[in-house]
Design an enzyme around this catalytic site. Structure first.
Site, mmCIF file in Angstrom:
data_model
loop_
_atom_site.group_PDB
_atom_site.id
_atom_site.type_symbol
_atom_site.label_atom_id
_atom_site.label_comp_id
_atom_site.label_asym_id
_atom_site.label_seq_id
_atom_site.Cartn_x
_atom_site.Cartn_y
_atom_site.Cartn_z
ATOM 1 N N ASN A 16 -24.999 -50.361 -22.886
ATOM 2 C CA ASN A 16 -24.813 -49.490 -24.045
ATOM 3 C C ASN A 16 -24.293 -50.345 -25.205
ATOM 4 O O ASN A 16 -24.137 -51.573 -25.072
ATOM 5 C CB ASN A 16 -23.879 -48.324 -23.723
ATOM 6 C CG ASN A 16 -22.500 -48.766 -23.247
ATOM 7 O OD1 ASN A 16 -21.993 -49.827 -23.633
ATOM 8 N ND2 ASN A 16 -21.867 -47.960 -22.407
ATOM 9 N N LYS B 165 -21.374 -50.652 -26.631
ATOM 10 C CA LYS B 165 -20.109 -51.334 -26.372
ATOM 11 C C LYS B 165 -20.320 -52.530 -25.447
ATOM 12 O O LYS B 165 -19.793 -53.631 -25.691
ATOM 13 C CB LYS B 165 -19.109 -50.352 -25.761
ATOM 14 C CG LYS B 165 -17.755 -50.938 -25.409
ATOM 15 C CD LYS B 165 -16.819 -49.839 -24.914
ATOM 16 C CE LYS B 165 -15.434 -50.405 -24.567
ATOM 17 N NZ LYS B 165 -15.466 -51.219 -23.337
ATOM 18 N N GLU B 166 -21.105 -52.351 -24.387
ATOM 19 C CA GLU B 166 -21.361 -53.432 -23.442
ATOM 20 C C GLU B 166 -22.170 -54.552 -24.088
ATOM 21 O O GLU B 166 -21.956 -55.735 -23.791
ATOM 22 C CB GLU B 166 -22.092 -52.882 -22.218
ATOM 23 C CG GLU B 166 -21.224 -51.964 -21.364
ATOM 24 C CD GLU B 166 -22.030 -51.067 -20.440
ATOM 25 O OE1 GLU B 166 -21.438 -50.490 -19.519
ATOM 26 O OE2 GLU B 166 -23.254 -50.917 -20.655
ATOM 27 N N ASP C 165 -26.722 -44.011 -15.977
ATOM 28 C CA ASP C 165 -27.361 -43.942 -14.660
ATOM 29 C C ASP C 165 -28.754 -43.336 -14.785
ATOM 30 O O ASP C 165 -29.714 -43.800 -14.153
ATOM 31 C CB ASP C 165 -26.527 -43.072 -13.708
ATOM 32 C CG ASP C 165 -25.180 -43.679 -13.370
ATOM 33 O OD1 ASP C 165 -24.990 -44.892 -13.575
ATOM 34 O OD2 ASP C 165 -24.314 -42.924 -12.879
#
Length: 337
Positions: free
Chosen positions: A206, A208-209, A276
């Site tokens: 995402n 942030k990642e 997921d």
């Protein structure tokens, strides 16, 4: 991409196989109300009225694939405890094929969420983080050798609990890359493990990642592109899908082909488990032989379904067809610097 093409793609998902390897956990919910403050400490007293368990982590990824009509094989570890029994029972109820390694020295990972008046009061985690023992690792690779020929796509579902480790990746990547027809390897990343994912086929962070993996701030189109290219330089992965929440997805097919897929969410109640759903749908579509853009477009529709529900939800083919029919055709665009 026309509605007809997308609806045909939804129908084509049924029956295809995906292997999921990673951190299994049990999501435990205690739901009730608050009518007073404890006399022992300034904290609310929750009167529990309902209790439930759901598959979490890699188990939720597998459940997403099963609910879309696919045939997942879930590989992970559980403790030799009551929570492990509950988790295995949930796998059976969901119709999942499993190969679970029982670890008597490690409790089953459980996340207990205490909810009052539709608001989370506190979360209590029971877990022990660390890699498998050498004997358990050997058992895992016997399982993989037996099953790899039947699975064209593998998801590594990394929640940072230790199942996906340096020891695992040092054996796993040479094993799959040494096959005459290597399976595709997709990874839902954990920031602390970024450097383990060298050379995978698709990474699905995402925003942030992606920011943390690139060590760069991400706020707009230019910074997303810059962060994506930094991840390519760091990992040498083949493709990258950055999920952008309400702004859709950025699909990098290599460093220089970047397409934006708009969001298909009609309403957003809860983003729990959306990652997921994205990797599960993408993997199943790739297993069905679809190209990456079509796979990610389907995943975007599926994510739009689950964020409109509360909790770790899943999407079904009927849900996808209904959403596709209700929304305009997706306007996928190329992003240029």
């Amino acid at each position: 991409m026309s509605h007809e093409m997308i609806l045909d793609a939804v129908k084509a998902l049924k029956g295809h196989k995906v292997m999921i390897i990673g951190d299994l956990m049990l999501d435990h919910y205690l739901i009730g109300g608050v009518e007073r403050i404890s006399p022992e400490a300034p904290v609310p007293v929750v009167q529990v009225k309902d209790e439930s368990y759901l598959l979490g982590g890699a188990g939720n990824v597998a459940r997403n694939i099963a609910d879309l009509g696919g045939k997942p094989l879930l590989i992970g570890a559980v403790g030799t405890d009551r929570n492990g029994e509950v988790l295995e029972d949930l796998c059976g109820q969901a119709g999942l094929s499993t190969r679970l390694i029982q670890d008597g020295d490690r409790p089953t990972t459980v996340k207990t969420r205490i909810i009052a008046h539709n608001q989370q009061v506190v979360r209590v985690d029971q877990e022990r983080v660390g890699p498998l023992s050498p004997a358990e690792m050997d058992t895992l690779f016997v399982i993989l050798e037996e099953n790899l020929p039947d699975y064209p796509v593998i998801i590594l579902s990394d929640y940072g609990k230790g199942f996906i480790s340096r020891e695992f990746m040092d054996r796993f990547m040479p094993m799959v890359q040494g096959r005459s027809t290597p399976p595709l390897v997709l990874v839902d990343p954990k920031t602390v493990n970024y450097d383990l994912y060298q050379g995978v086929d698709l990474l699905t962070p995402n925003t942030k990642e992606a920011s943390e993996g690139a060590n760069l701030p991400v706020s707009d189109r230019e910074s997303i592109i810059e962060a994506g290219r930094a991840i390519f330089r760091r990992l040498g992965c083949r493709n990258l899908l950055i999920t952008l929440g309400p702004d859709g997805m950025a699909l990098f097919e290599g460093q220089d082909s970047i397409r934006h897929i708009p969001t298909f969410a009609r309403k957003v109640f809860d983003v729990t488990g959306a990652g997921d759903t994205v990797i599960a749908t993408t993997a199943l579509a790739l297993a069905a032989g679809m190209d990456l853009l079509t796979a990610c477009t389907l995943a975007n529709y599926a994510a739009g379904v689950v964020v409109a529900q509360v909790g770790a939800a899943t999407a079904t083919p009927d849900d996808l067809e209904e959403t596709v029919n209700e929304l305009p055709e997706p306007q996928v665009t190329f992003w240029q610097e």
